[in-house]
Design a protein around this motif. Structure first.
Motif, PDB file in Angstrom:
ATOM      1  N   ALA A  83       2.434   7.053  40.925  1.00 41.52           N
ATOM      2  CA  ALA A  83       2.117   6.199  42.074  1.00 41.52           C
ATOM      3  C   ALA A  83       0.838   6.705  42.722  1.00 41.52           C
ATOM      4  CB  ALA A  83       3.266   6.212  43.080  1.00 41.52           C
ATOM      5  N   ALA A  84      -0.100   5.805  42.985  1.00 38.53           N
ATOM      6  CA  ALA A  84      -1.394   6.173  43.574  1.00 38.53           C
ATOM      7  C   ALA A  84      -1.195   6.781  44.954  1.00 38.53           C
ATOM      8  CB  ALA A  84      -2.284   4.939  43.663  1.00 38.53           C
ATOM      9  N   GLY A  85      -1.833   7.936  45.174  1.00 38.00           N
ATOM     10  CA  GLY A  85      -1.788   8.581  46.475  1.00 38.00           C
ATOM     11  C   GLY A  85      -0.423   9.118  46.871  1.00 38.00           C
ATOM     12  N   SER A  86       0.423   9.399  45.890  1.00 35.85           N
ATOM     13  CA  SER A  86       1.779   9.853  46.182  1.00 35.85           C
ATOM     14  C   SER A  86       2.224  10.845  45.123  1.00 35.85           C
ATOM     15  CB  SER A  86       2.734   8.651  46.189  1.00 35.85           C
ATOM     16  OG  SER A  86       4.069   9.065  46.314  1.00 35.85           O
ATOM     17  N   ASP A  87       3.220  11.652  45.454  1.00 35.48           N
ATOM     18  CA  ASP A  87       3.790  12.554  44.456  1.00 35.48           C
ATOM     19  C   ASP A  87       4.942  11.886  43.710  1.00 35.48           C
ATOM     20  OD1 ASP A  87       5.509  12.464  46.613  1.00 35.48           O
ATOM     21  OD2 ASP A  87       6.009  14.597  46.550  1.00 35.48           O
ATOM     22  N   LYS A  88       5.208  10.623  44.002  1.00 32.29           N
ATOM     23  CA  LYS A  88       6.292   9.878  43.360  1.00 32.29           C
ATOM     24  C   LYS A  88       5.790   9.157  42.114  1.00 32.29           C
ATOM     25  CE  LYS A  88       9.023   9.416  47.445  1.00 32.29           C
ATOM     26  NZ  LYS A  88      10.045   8.671  48.104  1.00 32.29           N
ATOM     27  N   VAL A  89       6.743   8.754  41.291  1.00 31.69           N
ATOM     28  CA  VAL A  89       6.427   7.973  40.103  1.00 31.69           C
ATOM     29  C   VAL A  89       7.059   6.596  40.220  1.00 31.69           C
ATOM     30  CG1 VAL A  89       6.146   9.935  38.539  1.00 31.69           C
ATOM     31  CG2 VAL A  89       8.409   8.924  38.828  1.00 31.69           C
ATOM     32  N   GLY A  90       6.390   5.610  39.641  1.00 30.64           N
ATOM     33  CA  GLY A  90       6.940   4.264  39.565  1.00 30.64           C
ATOM     34  C   GLY A  90       7.751   4.146  38.288  1.00 30.64           C
ATOM     35  N   ILE A  91       8.941   3.595  38.412  1.00 29.22           N
ATOM     36  CA  ILE A  91       9.832   3.465  37.259  1.00 29.22           C
ATOM     37  C   ILE A  91      10.170   1.995  37.046  1.00 29.22           C
ATOM     38  CG2 ILE A  91      12.110   4.036  36.315  1.00 29.22           C
ATOM     39  CD1 ILE A  91      11.998   6.572  38.101  1.00 29.22           C
ATOM     40  N   ALA A  92       9.882   1.510  35.842  1.00 27.27           N
ATOM     41  CA  ALA A  92      10.301   0.165  35.438  1.00 27.27           C
ATOM     42  C   ALA A  92      11.500   0.350  34.529  1.00 27.27           C
ATOM     43  CB  ALA A  92       9.175  -0.547  34.703  1.00 27.27           C
ATOM     44  N   ALA A  93      12.602  -0.324  34.867  1.00 25.33           N
ATOM     45  CA  ALA A  93      13.820  -0.195  34.078  1.00 25.33           C
ATOM     46  C   ALA A  93      14.346  -1.573  33.706  1.00 25.33           C
ATOM     47  CB  ALA A  93      14.886   0.568  34.860  1.00 25.33           C
ATOM     48  N   VAL A  94      14.820  -1.690  32.482  1.00 26.60           N
ATOM     49  CA  VAL A  94      15.453  -2.921  32.029  1.00 26.60           C
ATOM     50  C   VAL A  94      16.946  -2.809  32.333  1.00 26.60           C
ATOM     51  CG1 VAL A  94      15.817  -2.101  29.652  1.00 26.60           C
ATOM     52  CG2 VAL A  94      15.702  -4.534  30.098  1.00 26.60           C
ATOM     53  N   ILE A  95      17.544  -3.923  32.760  1.00 22.10           N
ATOM     54  CA  ILE A  95      18.984  -3.965  33.018  1.00 22.10           C
ATOM     55  C   ILE A  95      19.663  -4.528  31.773  1.00 22.10           C
ATOM     56  CG2 ILE A  95      20.823  -4.963  34.429  1.00 22.10           C
ATOM     57  CD1 ILE A  95      18.700  -5.194  36.705  1.00 22.10           C
ATOM     58  N   GLU A  96      20.546  -3.725  31.155  1.00 20.34           N
ATOM     59  CA  GLU A  96      21.231  -4.150  29.939  1.00 20.34           C
ATOM     60  C   GLU A  96      22.669  -4.598  30.208  1.00 20.34           C
ATOM     61  OE1 GLU A  96      20.467  -0.519  27.819  1.00 20.34           O
ATOM     62  OE2 GLU A  96      18.683  -1.387  26.880  1.00 20.34           O
ATOM     63  N   LYS A  97      23.263  -4.086  31.298  1.00 20.96           N
ATOM     64  CA  LYS A  97      24.634  -4.435  31.657  1.00 20.96           C
ATOM     65  C   LYS A  97      24.789  -4.254  33.154  1.00 20.96           C
ATOM     66  CE  LYS A  97      29.410  -3.136  30.809  1.00 20.96           C
ATOM     67  NZ  LYS A  97      30.320  -2.191  30.202  1.00 20.96           N
ATOM     68  N   TYR A  98      25.590  -5.112  33.799  1.00 23.17           N
ATOM     69  CA  TYR A  98      25.832  -4.959  35.229  1.00 23.17           C
ATOM     70  C   TYR A  98      27.205  -5.489  35.619  1.00 23.17           C
ATOM     71  CZ  TYR A  98      24.545  -9.879  35.352  1.00 23.17           C
ATOM     72  OH  TYR A  98      24.488 -11.231  35.134  1.00 23.17           O
ATOM     73  N   ASP A  99      27.732  -4.949  36.710  1.00 28.36           N
ATOM     74  CA  ASP A  99      29.010  -5.370  37.280  1.00 28.36           C
ATOM     75  C   ASP A  99      28.846  -5.490  38.776  1.00 28.36           C
ATOM     76  OD1 ASP A  99      30.773  -5.316  34.932  1.00 28.36           O
ATOM     77  OD2 ASP A  99      30.385  -3.158  34.948  1.00 28.36           O
ATOM     78  N   PHE A 100      29.540  -6.459  39.385  1.00 27.68           N
ATOM     79  CA  PHE A 100      29.493  -6.663  40.834  1.00 27.68           C
ATOM     80  C   PHE A 100      30.686  -6.004  41.493  1.00 27.68           C
ATOM     81  CE2 PHE A 100      26.983 -10.158  39.216  1.00 27.68           C
ATOM     82  CZ  PHE A 100      25.949 -10.247  40.132  1.00 27.68           C
ATOM     83  N   GLU A 101      30.442  -5.460  42.695  1.00 26.93           N
ATOM     84  CA  GLU A 101      31.496  -4.860  43.491  1.00 26.93           C
ATOM     85  C   GLU A 101      31.263  -5.261  44.950  1.00 26.93           C
ATOM     86  OE1 GLU A 101      31.918  -0.446  45.184  1.00 26.93           O
ATOM     87  OE2 GLU A 101      32.100  -0.557  43.013  1.00 26.93           O
ATOM     88  N   THR A 102      32.262  -5.827  45.613  1.00 23.65           N
ATOM     89  CA  THR A 102      32.117  -6.200  47.008  1.00 23.65           C
ATOM     90  C   THR A 102      32.453  -5.016  47.891  1.00 23.65           C
ATOM     91  OG1 THR A 102      32.761  -8.457  46.493  1.00 23.65           O
ATOM     92  CG2 THR A 102      32.880  -7.811  48.783  1.00 23.65           C
ATOM     93  N   LYS A 103      31.574  -4.703  48.841  1.00 22.03           N
ATOM     94  CA  LYS A 103      31.796  -3.618  49.798  1.00 22.03           C
ATOM     95  C   LYS A 103      31.799  -4.188  51.182  1.00 22.03           C
ATOM     96  CE  LYS A 103      30.495   0.899  48.292  1.00 22.03           C
ATOM     97  NZ  LYS A 103      29.544   1.961  48.352  1.00 22.03           N
TER      98      LYS A 103
END
Length: 104
Positions: A83-103
């Protein structure tokens, strides 16, 4: 000029994200953008491209018009950039599976 290979439209959404694998103590992060099949966010931990990744997104009542909804996702890291001007990194991730949970 680079060719954009994305199939799904991206939305600039700031959604809370957590991942035990990336940040000690499951610290809260935030997405920069989201699509139907992936996310992009900043992290202080740099994973390897291709690494499996489990993370959760929390949709607030302002988005869902009901209770908080947590989406538990499994996927993999497809790109890591400094990430420009930061010590962090940008992460692009693909979603292969997901589940919903109501909170409530």
């Amino acid at each position: 000029m680079a060719v954009d290979k994305r199939v799904h439209r991206r939305y600039s959404l700031k959604i809370p994200l957590t991942s035990k694998a990336l940040v000690p103590s499951n610290a809260l992060m935030e997405t920069s953008n989201v699509s139907a099949r992936g996310v992009f966010f900043l992290s202080s931990t740099k994973p390897e491209e291709g690494a499996p990744l489990e993370f959760s997104l929390t949709l607030s009542p302002e988005i869902t018009l009901t209770d908080n909804i947590v989406i538990r996702c499994k996927g993999r890291v497809v790109r890591v950039t400094q990430a420009a001007g930061s010590d962090k990194v940008g992460i692009a991730a693909v979603i292969e599976k997901y589940d919903f949970e109501t909170k409530q």
